[in-house]
Write a protein that holds these residues in place. Structure first.
Motif, PDB file in Angstrom:
ATOM      1  N   TYR A 165       0.820  -1.202   0.000  1.00 37.49           N
ATOM      2  CA  TYR A 165       0.000   0.000   0.000  1.00 37.49           C
ATOM      3  C   TYR A 165       0.859   1.259   0.000  1.00 37.49           C
ATOM      4  O   TYR A 165       2.039   1.235   0.337  1.00 37.49           O
ATOM      5  CB  TYR A 165      -0.957   0.016   1.196  1.00 37.49           C
ATOM      6  N   GLU A 166       0.222   2.350  -0.370  1.00 33.57           N
ATOM      7  CA  GLU A 166       0.792   3.695  -0.307  1.00 33.57           C
ATOM      8  C   GLU A 166      -0.318   4.594   0.212  1.00 33.57           C
ATOM      9  O   GLU A 166      -1.444   4.586  -0.304  1.00 33.57           O
ATOM     10  CB  GLU A 166       1.249   4.166  -1.690  1.00 33.57           C
ATOM     11  N   ALA A 251       9.034  -3.779 -15.371  1.00 30.60           N
ATOM     12  CA  ALA A 251      10.191  -3.973 -14.490  1.00 30.60           C
ATOM     13  C   ALA A 251      10.231  -2.883 -13.417  1.00 30.60           C
ATOM     14  O   ALA A 251      10.483  -3.177 -12.232  1.00 30.60           O
ATOM     15  CB  ALA A 251      11.482  -3.967 -15.310  1.00 30.60           C
ATOM     16  N   ASP A 252       9.972  -1.636 -13.794  1.00 27.75           N
ATOM     17  CA  ASP A 252       9.968  -0.550 -12.807  1.00 27.75           C
ATOM     18  C   ASP A 252       8.805  -0.697 -11.833  1.00 27.75           C
ATOM     19  O   ASP A 252       8.919  -0.333 -10.662  1.00 27.75           O
ATOM     20  CB  ASP A 252       9.900   0.801 -13.517  1.00 27.75           C
ATOM     21  N   TYR A 253       7.694  -1.218 -12.315  1.00 26.60           N
ATOM     22  CA  TYR A 253       6.535  -1.430 -11.442  1.00 26.60           C
ATOM     23  C   TYR A 253       6.861  -2.470 -10.375  1.00 26.60           C
ATOM     24  O   TYR A 253       6.577  -2.272  -9.178  1.00 26.60           O
ATOM     25  CB  TYR A 253       5.338  -1.867 -12.282  1.00 26.60           C
ATOM     26  N   GLU A 254       7.462  -3.580 -10.773  1.00 26.83           N
ATOM     27  CA  GLU A 254       7.821  -4.608  -9.802  1.00 26.83           C
ATOM     28  C   GLU A 254       8.891  -4.095  -8.840  1.00 26.83           C
ATOM     29  O   GLU A 254       8.877  -4.432  -7.644  1.00 26.83           O
ATOM     30  CB  GLU A 254       8.305  -5.850 -10.531  1.00 26.83           C
ATOM     31  N   ALA A 255       9.807  -3.273  -9.343  1.00 20.89           N
ATOM     32  CA  ALA A 255      10.828  -2.697  -8.473  1.00 20.89           C
ATOM     33  C   ALA A 255      10.188  -1.763  -7.443  1.00 20.89           C
ATOM     34  O   ALA A 255      10.611  -1.716  -6.279  1.00 20.89           O
ATOM     35  CB  ALA A 255      11.862  -1.940  -9.298  1.00 20.89           C
ATOM     36  N   TYR A 256       9.159  -1.025  -7.858  1.00 20.88           N
ATOM     37  CA  TYR A 256       8.465  -0.138  -6.922  1.00 20.88           C
ATOM     38  C   TYR A 256       7.777  -0.943  -5.826  1.00 20.88           C
ATOM     39  O   TYR A 256       7.865  -0.594  -4.632  1.00 20.88           O
ATOM     40  CB  TYR A 256       7.436   0.707  -7.666  1.00 20.88           C
ATOM     41  N   LEU A 257       7.084  -2.028  -6.190  1.00 19.70           N
ATOM     42  CA  LEU A 257       6.426  -2.856  -5.187  1.00 19.70           C
ATOM     43  C   LEU A 257       7.435  -3.441  -4.203  1.00 19.70           C
ATOM     44  O   LEU A 257       7.191  -3.468  -2.988  1.00 19.70           O
ATOM     45  CB  LEU A 257       5.644  -3.979  -5.871  1.00 19.70           C
ATOM     46  N   GLN A 258       8.560  -3.896  -4.717  1.00 18.09           N
ATOM     47  CA  GLN A 258       9.585  -4.465  -3.843  1.00 18.09           C
ATOM     48  C   GLN A 258      10.141  -3.399  -2.901  1.00 18.09           C
ATOM     49  O   GLN A 258      10.418  -3.671  -1.727  1.00 18.09           O
ATOM     50  CB  GLN A 258      10.712  -5.070  -4.687  1.00 18.09           C
ATOM     51  N   ASP A 259      10.277  -2.188  -3.411  1.00 22.60           N
ATOM     52  CA  ASP A 259      10.773  -1.094  -2.574  1.00 22.60           C
ATOM     53  C   ASP A 259       9.782  -0.783  -1.453  1.00 22.60           C
ATOM     54  O   ASP A 259      10.180  -0.531  -0.306  1.00 22.60           O
ATOM     55  CB  ASP A 259      11.002   0.145  -3.433  1.00 22.60           C
ATOM     56  N   GLN A 260       8.485  -0.823  -1.753  1.00 24.92           N
ATOM     57  CA  GLN A 260       7.477  -0.620  -0.715  1.00 24.92           C
ATOM     58  C   GLN A 260       7.529  -1.730   0.331  1.00 24.92           C
ATOM     59  O   GLN A 260       7.369  -1.475   1.529  1.00 24.92           O
ATOM     60  CB  GLN A 260       6.080  -0.554  -1.353  1.00 24.92           C
ATOM     61  N   ILE A 261       7.751  -2.964  -0.129  1.00 28.00           N
ATOM     62  CA  ILE A 261       7.859  -4.097   0.809  1.00 28.00           C
ATOM     63  C   ILE A 261       9.057  -3.904   1.717  1.00 28.00           C
ATOM     64  O   ILE A 261       8.983  -4.111   2.938  1.00 28.00           O
ATOM     65  CB  ILE A 261       7.961  -5.421   0.024  1.00 28.00           C
ATOM     66  N   ASP A 262      10.188  -3.486   1.143  1.00 24.83           N
ATOM     67  CA  ASP A 262      11.396  -3.274   1.939  1.00 24.83           C
ATOM     68  C   ASP A 262      11.200  -2.171   2.978  1.00 24.83           C
ATOM     69  O   ASP A 262      11.793  -2.218   4.065  1.00 24.83           O
ATOM     70  CB  ASP A 262      12.574  -2.925   1.021  1.00 24.83           C
ATOM     71  N   LYS A 263      10.375  -1.196   2.661  1.00 23.72           N
ATOM     72  CA  LYS A 263      10.119  -0.104   3.605  1.00 23.72           C
ATOM     73  C   LYS A 263       9.078  -0.473   4.654  1.00 23.72           C
ATOM     74  O   LYS A 263       8.864   0.280   5.600  1.00 23.72           O
ATOM     75  CB  LYS A 263       9.646   1.134   2.847  1.00 23.72           C
ATOM     76  N   PHE A 265       5.754  -1.165   3.941  1.00 24.66           N
ATOM     77  CA  PHE A 265       4.393  -0.768   3.592  1.00 24.66           C
ATOM     78  C   PHE A 265       3.648  -1.953   2.991  1.00 24.66           C
ATOM     79  O   PHE A 265       3.319  -1.990   1.811  1.00 24.66           O
ATOM     80  CB  PHE A 265       4.419   0.413   2.622  1.00 24.66           C
ATOM     81  N   VAL A 266       3.376  -2.946   3.844  1.00 21.68           N
ATOM     82  CA  VAL A 266       2.716  -4.163   3.431  1.00 21.68           C
ATOM     83  C   VAL A 266       1.779  -4.598   4.559  1.00 21.68           C
ATOM     84  O   VAL A 266       2.073  -4.387   5.741  1.00 21.68           O
ATOM     85  CB  VAL A 266       3.745  -5.271   3.098  1.00 21.68           C
ATOM     86  N   SER A 267       0.655  -5.166   4.186  1.00 18.82           N
ATOM     87  CA  SER A 267      -0.341  -5.558   5.177  1.00 18.82           C
ATOM     88  C   SER A 267      -1.018  -6.839   4.728  1.00 18.82           C
ATOM     89  O   SER A 267      -0.999  -7.196   3.548  1.00 18.82           O
ATOM     90  CB  SER A 267      -1.376  -4.435   5.344  1.00 18.82           C
TER      91      SER A 267
END
Length: 290
Positions: A165-166, A251-263, A265-267
């Motif tokens: 999420y964002e 590829a950038d979309y998947e990288a963005y999701l992974q970056d959110q997970i690393d931060k 922002f996942v539920s």
């Protein structure tokens, strides 16, 4: 003593008007941004960023063409009647026609036919825009809350079935990231009042209503940045309900999701709004303002 020549006031006023006209034209041209310079070609509409937006733009332009063609015919008939049946002599009274049955039938039936044609095309386009596919590539649950947005990327494979999420606040503008050339379904919900989800470059908006889930799908087909906002007056800080949109490669979309997970922002479930970490919002942990 020399002879005093009269001032040429008319010429001075003409020069002043010309100067002001040129200055206004220059200001108008320099005030056009790169995003608005081509809008005159699209009759004040932005360049569409989705497949659906292209159809909306075509309908918009064709509607204006039909309206202008109708207007030209009506204006031409009006001016022709004024000229053809004008008073030619001082003591002459123009012909006073009480009624003209063929003409009255024509201007009664013709507008009805025009409205039916316009209505048919409108309903057909609206039906197509509201149609939902059996299996969209992505689903984003959008929560409109007073006074910001939360975007839940539901069941993305890269997140292992969890919800990325964002979320935004009145002082933090969230960003919605979408992959290009892939169908995205938006599920719109609200926990408080009626909002309206509008991405201006997509040429489409839909209300976000409490107790109801509104849905629609788009297929972004142009990389770039877009702007979003709430188009429904929803409260004191309605003007803060802004968000950014980025259409990127897969590829950038998947990288963005992974970056959110690393931060973090996942539920396990979609976030219903107003759940945001101080790190993401850029606020102080103590004594900060929301």
């Amino acid at each position: 003593m020399g002879v005093q020549l009269p001032r040429r006031r008319g010429m001075s006023r003409a020069r002043l008007a010309l100067t002001l006209g040129i200055a206004l034209g220059v200001l108008t041209l320099t005030g056009c941004s790169s995003q608005t310079q081509g809008e005159w070609k699209r009759l004040a509409m932005p360049e569409p960023g989705t497949q659906e937006g292209t159809r909306i733009l075509d309908f918009w332009v064709n509607s204006w063409i039909a309206a202008m063609a109708t207007g030209i015919v009506v204006w031409a008939l009006m001016f022709w009647a004024v000229w053809r049946y004008r008073r030619r002599h001082e003591d002459e009274v123009p012909v006073q026609t009480r009624y003209n049955l063929p003409l009255e039938i024509f201007y009664t039936i013709a507008p009805v036919i025009m409205v039916l044609v316009f209505f048919t095309h409108t309903v057909r386009l609206q039906t197509d825009l509201n149609a939902l596919s059996d299996a969209p590539d992505h689903t984003v649950e959008v929560v409109g809350q007073q006074w910001s947005w939360t975007f839940n990327y539901v069941d993305e494979p890269v997140a292992g079935g969890k919800n990325v999420y964002e979320s935004g606040t009145g002082s933090y503008i969230p960003t919605l990231v979408l992959p290009v050339d892939e169908t995205v379904r938006f599920k719109l919900v609200s926990p408080d009042v009626i909002h309206s989800f509008w991405i201006t470059g997509f040429l489409y908006k839909k209300d976000v209503i409490p107790g109801r889930v509104n849905q629609f799908e788009v297929t972004p087909n142009r990389l770039g940045d877009y702007r979003g906002k709430c188009a429904e007056l929803c409260g004191a800080y309605h003007s803060r309900m802004l968000f950014n949109v980025k259409v990127v490669s897969r590829a950038d979309y998947e990288a963005y999701l992974q970056d959110q997970i690393d931060k973090g922002f996942v539920s396990d479930t979609p976030v219903t709004g107003n759940k945001i970490s101080t790190e993401q919002a850029g606020l102080e942990t103590e004594g900060g303002t929301e």
